[in-house]
Design a protein around this motif. Structure first.
Motif, mmCIF file in Angstrom:
data_model
loop_
_atom_site.group_PDB
_atom_site.id
_atom_site.type_symbol
_atom_site.label_atom_id
_atom_site.label_comp_id
_atom_site.label_asym_id
_atom_site.label_seq_id
_atom_site.Cartn_x
_atom_site.Cartn_y
_atom_site.Cartn_z
ATOM 1 N N LEU A 251 0.866 -1.179 -0.047
ATOM 2 C CA LEU A 251 0.158 0.007 -0.082
ATOM 3 C C LEU A 251 0.837 1.390 0.016
ATOM 4 O O LEU A 251 0.540 2.183 -0.827
ATOM 5 C CB LEU A 251 -0.931 -0.241 1.272
ATOM 6 N N LEU A 252 1.864 1.167 0.762
ATOM 7 C CA LEU A 252 2.728 2.097 0.998
ATOM 8 C C LEU A 252 3.571 2.706 -0.393
ATOM 9 O O LEU A 252 3.690 3.550 -0.928
ATOM 10 C CB LEU A 252 3.893 2.252 2.029
ATOM 11 N N GLY A 253 3.899 1.518 -1.095
ATOM 12 C CA GLY A 253 4.581 1.726 -2.291
ATOM 13 C C GLY A 253 3.711 2.104 -3.340
ATOM 14 O O GLY A 253 3.969 2.938 -4.064
ATOM 15 N N ALA A 254 2.345 1.622 -3.406
ATOM 16 C CA ALA A 254 1.602 2.268 -4.316
ATOM 17 C C ALA A 254 1.379 3.689 -4.212
ATOM 18 O O ALA A 254 1.075 4.511 -5.298
ATOM 19 C CB ALA A 254 0.228 1.377 -4.109
ATOM 20 N N ALA A 255 1.170 4.074 -3.045
ATOM 21 C CA ALA A 255 1.134 5.358 -2.537
ATOM 22 C C ALA A 255 2.277 6.319 -2.961
ATOM 23 O O ALA A 255 2.065 7.596 -3.604
ATOM 24 C CB ALA A 255 0.822 5.700 -1.127
ATOM 25 N N PHE A 256 3.398 5.649 -3.078
ATOM 26 C CA PHE A 256 4.662 6.324 -3.355
ATOM 27 C C PHE A 256 4.556 6.573 -4.773
ATOM 28 O O PHE A 256 4.867 7.859 -5.445
ATOM 29 C CB PHE A 256 5.891 5.460 -2.945
ATOM 30 N N VAL A 257 4.280 5.542 -5.821
ATOM 31 C CA VAL A 257 4.127 5.886 -7.073
ATOM 32 C C VAL A 257 3.155 6.837 -7.819
ATOM 33 O O VAL A 257 3.468 7.601 -8.462
ATOM 34 C CB VAL A 257 3.664 4.277 -7.555
ATOM 35 N N LEU A 258 1.893 6.616 -6.887
ATOM 36 C CA LEU A 258 1.081 7.922 -7.173
ATOM 37 C C LEU A 258 1.663 9.369 -6.825
ATOM 38 O O LEU A 258 1.299 10.184 -7.844
ATOM 39 C CB LEU A 258 -0.355 7.598 -6.544
ATOM 40 N N VAL A 259 2.283 9.568 -5.717
ATOM 41 C CA VAL A 259 2.807 10.962 -5.397
ATOM 42 C C VAL A 259 3.745 11.122 -6.447
ATOM 43 O O VAL A 259 3.851 12.345 -6.713
ATOM 44 C CB VAL A 259 3.167 10.688 -3.846
ATOM 45 N N GLU A 260 4.571 10.316 -6.781
ATOM 46 C CA GLU A 260 5.923 10.665 -7.559
ATOM 47 C C GLU A 260 5.235 10.785 -9.198
ATOM 48 O O GLU A 260 5.961 11.931 -9.607
ATOM 49 C CB GLU A 260 6.868 9.529 -8.007
ATOM 50 N N GLN A 261 4.247 10.455 -9.535
ATOM 51 C CA GLN A 261 3.510 10.740 -10.673
ATOM 52 C C GLN A 261 3.028 12.102 -10.792
ATOM 53 O O GLN A 261 2.921 12.932 -12.015
ATOM 54 C CB GLN A 261 2.287 9.755 -11.184
#
Length: 493
Positions: A251-261
């Motif tokens: 979940l944290l990894g998915a949130a990281f990808v979303l934020v970086e985009q």
């Protein structure tokens, strides 16, 4: 009117005088040596540490886990630090913190003091390990010069782990366990003035904005993932604790990808992974680490727990492995300019897979000559051929401004692979031993270790297959790599 400041179109690196490559290579190898030694040298001293400081059976693992958590959790951020604050500042600060915390750890009088010192060591290591590769990429032009530098860097990385086992045994047996930490202090004392003399700090046209949210999410995701892995010795893979940790990390990894985009100046410019050489190299190093970390762990257990070797003899048994790694890196550095990365990588990984699988045939009444020497030489030579080659392929075509990012990605993939692979192999070995007719004797232990070695070989064979199928035949030229967005929006990414 002439000015000393670089123009907007000029890379900061182009305005600097080239550093002294010999001293630069010495510094990065010392940084690499400190980190790699510290990962392996402490393991042999754990029984002495437990007896001296009064650790409980469950608490002792945190001498290793405290370092692993901060080191693995901060690697991605550490790989970006050098790009943002400069090579010299990062090196001096990282070496200083590593040396100081090593001294404090060696002076520790309670378990808590040692665990805190080890966690702080991991923070410094997470900056130093990516820095060493970043400096090589930024200093040495792509081609023979970089290949030679990477070969020496890789030889230190490959041999350092095995040398650490030997050094840990000697220091623990003939001096005191505290010296496995004190040994870092003189290395830092030598490396710091050298870093100040030869490394430089670039001055970007404007101060980049730090992606705080991305840094927090990346660090949290990596830390939770590593924590879930290292705790599988206590909580089963199907337990709520393990499954919950893995789910939270995802979940944290998915949130990281979303934020970086959606961030103008991201911590990780996700577009860098469109460079196929880098993305494939991350997969390959992940699979290598899955097999290699576990193999080192089980080889040490087999030598001491089944064959009855002392810590010093166990360290000496790893010397042929060190020799094989060094020989492999030398051969790779000479052949890579003519053959390219892919043939060496596939050939080296195939040899390593054979060697690891051969370890799977160890016997409870075995010997060094009959069960250890042959597979050690084959596996180590194969790993020597591929480790530097994979790094060269992964950093090929990456711009200097993103060298730290590429280094952080490669090192993060390696650390995650090592943590996950070790946890999986420990689970497999424990299950095989538990179901054996002699679960507490050498026959049952050897059966578990042998199964883990075979799976290590399979994992490295999978890395060879990935390299053969997906790695480009020739690395891309820098101009062929997807370019970063304009400096006005993604200077930090």
């Amino acid at each position: 009117m002439p000015t000393n400041r670089p123009s907007a179109a000029q890379s900061p690196h182009e305005s600097e005088r080239p550093p002294r490559p010999g001293l630069v290579l010495t510094v990065v190898c010392l940084c690499q040596l400190m980190v790699v030694l510290d990962i392996s040298v402490v393991n042999v001293a754990l029984p002495s540490i437990r007896a001296d400081l009064g650790f409980s059976a469950n608490g002792l693992q945190w001498v290793v886990n405290a370092y692993t958590l901060t080191f693995g959790g901060l690697l991605l951020l550490g790989g970006r630090v050098a790009d943002l604050v400069g090579h010299r500042r990062t090196a001096v600060a990282g070496l200083g913190v590593f040396g100081l915390t090593s001294l404090l750890g060696g002076l520790a009088q309670t378990p808590g003091e040692l665990i805190v010192a080890r966690a702080a060591q991991g923070v410094a290591g997470a900056a130093l390990l990516p820095l060493s590769l970043t400096v090589i990429t930024a200093t040495f032009a792509e081609g023979p010069a970089r290949h030679r530098a990477l070969s020496l860097w890789g030889a230190v990385a490959g041999a350092g782990g095995a040398v650490g086992v030997l050094l840990g045994g000697v220091l623990t047996e003939y001096l005191d366990w505290r010296w496995v930490l004190f040994v870092n202090v003189p290395i830092a004392a030598v490396a710091i003035p050298l870093a100040m003399a030869c490394l430089t700090d670039t001055r970007p046209a404007r101060r980049p904005r730090v992606d705080v949210i991305g840094a927090v999410l990346a660090t949290a995701a990596m830390t939770v993932l590593v924590y879930a892995m290292v705790r599988t010795d206590t909580y089963a893979w199907g337990s709520p604790q393990t499954l919950g940790g893995l789910a939270l990390a995802l979940l944290l990894g998915a949130a990281f990808v979303l934020v970086e985009q959606r961030t103008a100046e991201p911590l990780v410019r996700l577009g860098i992974l469109r460079a196929r050489s880098l993305s494939v190299a991350c997969v390959v190093i992940f699979l290598i680490a899955c097999g290699q970390f576990g193999a080192f762990y089980f080889a040490s257990l087999y030598l001491q727990g089944v064959l009855g070797y002392s810590p010093v003899l166990t360290g000496l048994a790893f010397v042929p492995f060190s020799i094989g790694v060094v020989a492999g890196t030398i051969v790779a550095s000479r052949l890579m300019p003519r053959t390219g990365a892919r043939p060496l990588l596939v050939g080296g990984l195939s040899l390593a897979a054979v060697g690891m699988s051969w370890f799977g045939w160890v016997s409870p009444d075995g010997s060094f000559l009959g069960d250890i020497l042959g597979p050690s030489l084959i596996a180590s030579f194969g790993l020597g051929l591929c480790m530097v080659t994979n790094t060269a392929a992964g950093t090929s075509g990456v711009s200097r401004e993103e060298a730290g990012l590429a280094s952080g990605l490669l090192n993060s993939a390696r650390q995650c692979g090592g943590s996950i692979g070790l946890a999986v192999l420990v689970t497999v070995a424990t299950a095989v031993t538990r179901d054996h007719t002699d679960p507490s004797g050498p026959v049952g232990l050897t059966a578990g270790y042998g199964r883990a070695f075979l799976i290590s070989g399979i994992l490295i064979a999978a890395a060879a297959l990935a390299a053969a199928v997906f790695l480009p035949k020739a690395p891309p030229r820098p101009s062929e790599t997807p370019e970063p967005a304009p400096a006005t929006t993604t200077k930090a990414g």
